[in-house]
Design an enzyme around this catalytic site. Sequence first.
Site, short mmCIF file in Angstrom:
data_model
loop_
_atom_site.label_atom_id
_atom_site.label_comp_id
_atom_site.label_asym_id
_atom_site.label_seq_id
_atom_site.Cartn_x
_atom_site.Cartn_y
_atom_site.Cartn_z
N HIS A 302 0.84 -1.22 0.06
CA HIS A 302 -0.07 0.18 0.03
C HIS A 302 0.93 1.14 -0.17
CE1 HIS A 302 -3.35 2.84 1.07
NE2 HIS A 302 -4.07 1.83 0.77
N ASP A 359 -7.77 -5.24 0.18
CA ASP A 359 -8.29 -6.37 -1.17
C ASP A 359 -7.94 -7.67 -0.76
OD1 ASP A 359 -7.63 -3.59 -3.15
OD2 ASP A 359 -9.61 -4.44 -2.69
C1 SDX Z 1 -6.17 -0.24 -2.80
O1 SDX Z 1 -4.60 4.55 -2.29
C2 SDX Z 1 -5.36 3.82 -1.42
O2 SDX Z 1 -5.90 4.25 -0.50
C3 SDX Z 1 -6.09 2.71 -2.08
C4 SDX Z 1 -7.18 1.76 -1.44
C5 SDX Z 1 -8.15 2.58 -1.01
O3 SDX Z 1 -8.95 2.33 -0.09
O4 SDX Z 1 -8.82 3.37 -2.14
O5 SDX Z 1 -6.52 1.48 -0.24
C6 SDX Z 1 -7.43 0.71 -2.15
O6 SDX Z 1 -6.11 0.23 -4.13
C7 SDX Z 1 -5.28 -1.13 -2.24
C8 SDX Z 1 -4.22 -1.59 -3.12
C9 SDX Z 1 -4.68 -2.62 -3.80
N1 SDX Z 1 -3.77 -3.16 -5.10
C10 SDX Z 1 -3.08 -4.36 -4.87
O7 SDX Z 1 -3.05 -5.12 -3.96
C11 SDX Z 1 -1.92 -4.38 -5.99
C12 SDX Z 1 -0.90 -5.02 -5.51
N2 SDX Z 1 0.01 -4.11 -4.77
C13 SDX Z 1 1.17 -3.31 -5.51
O8 SDX Z 1 0.86 -3.01 -6.84
C14 SDX Z 1 1.50 -1.98 -4.87
O9 SDX Z 1 1.91 -2.42 -3.49
C15 SDX Z 1 0.60 -0.70 -4.66
C16 SDX Z 1 0.06 -0.23 -6.10
C17 SDX Z 1 -0.58 -1.02 -3.81
C18 SDX Z 1 1.43 0.25 -4.26
O10 SDX Z 1 2.38 0.59 -4.89
P1 SDX Z 1 3.44 1.60 -4.72
O11 SDX Z 1 3.21 2.32 -3.59
O12 SDX Z 1 3.72 2.38 -5.81
O13 SDX Z 1 4.58 0.63 -4.62
P2 SDX Z 1 5.84 0.13 -5.54
O14 SDX Z 1 4.85 -0.28 -6.59
O15 SDX Z 1 6.66 1.38 -5.80
O16 SDX Z 1 6.63 -0.80 -5.02
C19 SDX Z 1 7.73 -0.58 -4.06
C20 SDX Z 1 8.38 -1.76 -3.93
C21 SDX Z 1 8.81 -2.43 -5.31
O17 SDX Z 1 10.12 -3.20 -5.21
P3 SDX Z 1 11.46 -2.54 -5.88
O18 SDX Z 1 11.36 -1.94 -7.18
O19 SDX Z 1 11.73 -1.54 -4.59
O20 SDX Z 1 12.55 -3.69 -5.39
O21 SDX Z 1 7.65 -3.07 -3.52
C22 SDX Z 1 7.61 -3.94 -4.48
C23 SDX Z 1 7.70 -3.45 -5.91
O22 SDX Z 1 8.07 -4.39 -6.83
N3 SDX Z 1 5.94 -4.30 -4.40
C24 SDX Z 1 5.40 -5.70 -4.56
C25 SDX Z 1 4.28 -5.65 -4.39
N4 SDX Z 1 3.74 -4.33 -4.19
C26 SDX Z 1 5.12 -3.64 -4.18
N5 SDX Z 1 6.15 -6.88 -4.81
C27 SDX Z 1 5.23 -7.88 -4.67
N6 SDX Z 1 3.95 -8.00 -4.72
C28 SDX Z 1 3.37 -6.81 -4.35
N7 SDX Z 1 2.14 -6.79 -4.40
#
Ligand code: SDX
Length: 425
Positions: A302, A359
């Site tokens: 998140h 989620d």
């Molecule tokens: C919602 O914003 C809100 O409030 C949203 C929400 C709401 O109520 O409105 O809370 C609802 O959208 C919840 C999120 C649902 N999405 C998911 O579950 C999808 C999986 N999660 C990711 O795609 C990600 O964690 C996000 C989109 C939720 C957050 O993305 P960020 O903050 O841009 O983080 P990032 O993509 O830059 O990741 C940081 C690091 C990366 O690794 P490095 O490049 O540093 O090595 O963490 C890794 C990412 O690869 N990473 C994950 C991961 N999420 C982040 N690796 C594996 N699995 C994951 N789920």
Amino acid sequence: MSSAKLTYNGKEYEYPVIVGTENEAGIDFTQLRAQTGAITFDPGYGNTGSCKSAVTFIDGDAGILRYRGYPIEQLASASRFSEVCYLLIYGKLPNATELNEWRRLLTQNSFIHESMINLFDHYPPTAHPMAILSAMVASLSTFHPDSNNEDQLDTTIVRLLAKAKTLAAFTYKKTRGEPIVYPIAANSYAANFLYMMFSTPAEPYVISPVIENALNMLLVLHADHEQNCSTSTVRMVGSSGANLYASISAGISGLWGPLHGGANQEVIEMLERIVADGCDYKKYITMAKDKNSNFRLMGFGHRVYKNFDPRAKLLKEACDQVLKEMGVKEPLLEVAKHLEEVALRDDFFIERRLYPNVDFYSGIIYRALGIPTNMFTVMFAIGRMPGWIAQWREMRAEFGNKIHRPRQIYIGEKERHYVPVEKRK
Ligand code: SDX
């Protein structure tokens, strides 16, 4: 009032710092470009406050979520979704008289114009319910052309809240080729949604309190979440003066993405894939850590919560309780719990502060309630409706008619001159 000093191009500038109710600080750069000629650069707005808001407070490190000051834990366990809608939109919990009138309006406005029902018939059975919901919500403005008049906004708000669940239930029925079922006055908001989803003209759906309360809690937990992607979209579209229906329709589309609300459908499809693959969840943890695998642990991570998402904690507890009360054994829940257990001990997830989000467990409860996977993000949208409305209404009051218009850093070609096609290489 404290301030922030900036030295740029040999000159010193000072900008005021605004401090919120919970002591979050924001440097007020509203005069930056006029004074320095420079803009801030913050792709994805991760460090940018787009507004002041009194609707919802989140502390990502402490795992705090409050709607108008009320902790989510208290609202999830004690409140009804209809009163949370009133709280978010009008800023206070309704007293008994206000709540009765609010509920009467929500029930009275639950029907859609009969001509709208024909619109459903022109989508293919495979149409994703989010596409239909977004289109139908925008179409409400064609049946209520006065919706954007200031003196009509409260009516527009109650119409949208009331009709959203009906549009969702009718979408479900129509994509299955089943006859639609109308809401009944005796039902609560959650009960009417279930009634319209699962009744047939021959047999009314019997509402179990366990299922009604579980859905009520799910709707409350999704009701608002400050300036997330879809809410910022609603504010952006609304800032142009677009009506509420058009603004919310845009928010529904933003929520649909798999990185946002679409993740709840992706989580279940991921868990089903793992079960089909012999429940080898450790294999998928390894894949999630491998950048080349193109696999993410959906429902994890998140942008704001960096220790835990309080909604995920409440949903995990609710999973056990609802499944037990329904006498349902759900293998996906066991896999989800194993994934969480292994991930939370793994350095990759610990270093990146990745935890289950709203989620991760919600789909398991929707599934137990009999809601099909492709309707999960629609459920998120129905829950988020009051939050989007509250934020849109606050933006209208705060900004009036000031359109949102971010700037950019241009990195394209310098000026060059047109060459007729016959002279091009
Ligand atoms: C919602 O914003 C809100 O409030 C949203 C929400 C709401 O109520 O409105 O809370 C609802 O959208 C919840 C999120 C649902 N999405 C998911 O579950 C999808 C999986 N999660 C990711 O795609 C990600 O964690 C996000 C989109 C939720 C957050 O993305 P960020 O903050 O841009 O983080 P990032 O993509 O830059 O990741 C940081 C690091 C990366 O690794 P490095 O490049 O540093 O090595 O963490 C890794 C990412 O690869 N990473 C994950 C991961 N999420 C982040 N690796 C594996 N699995 C994951 N789920």
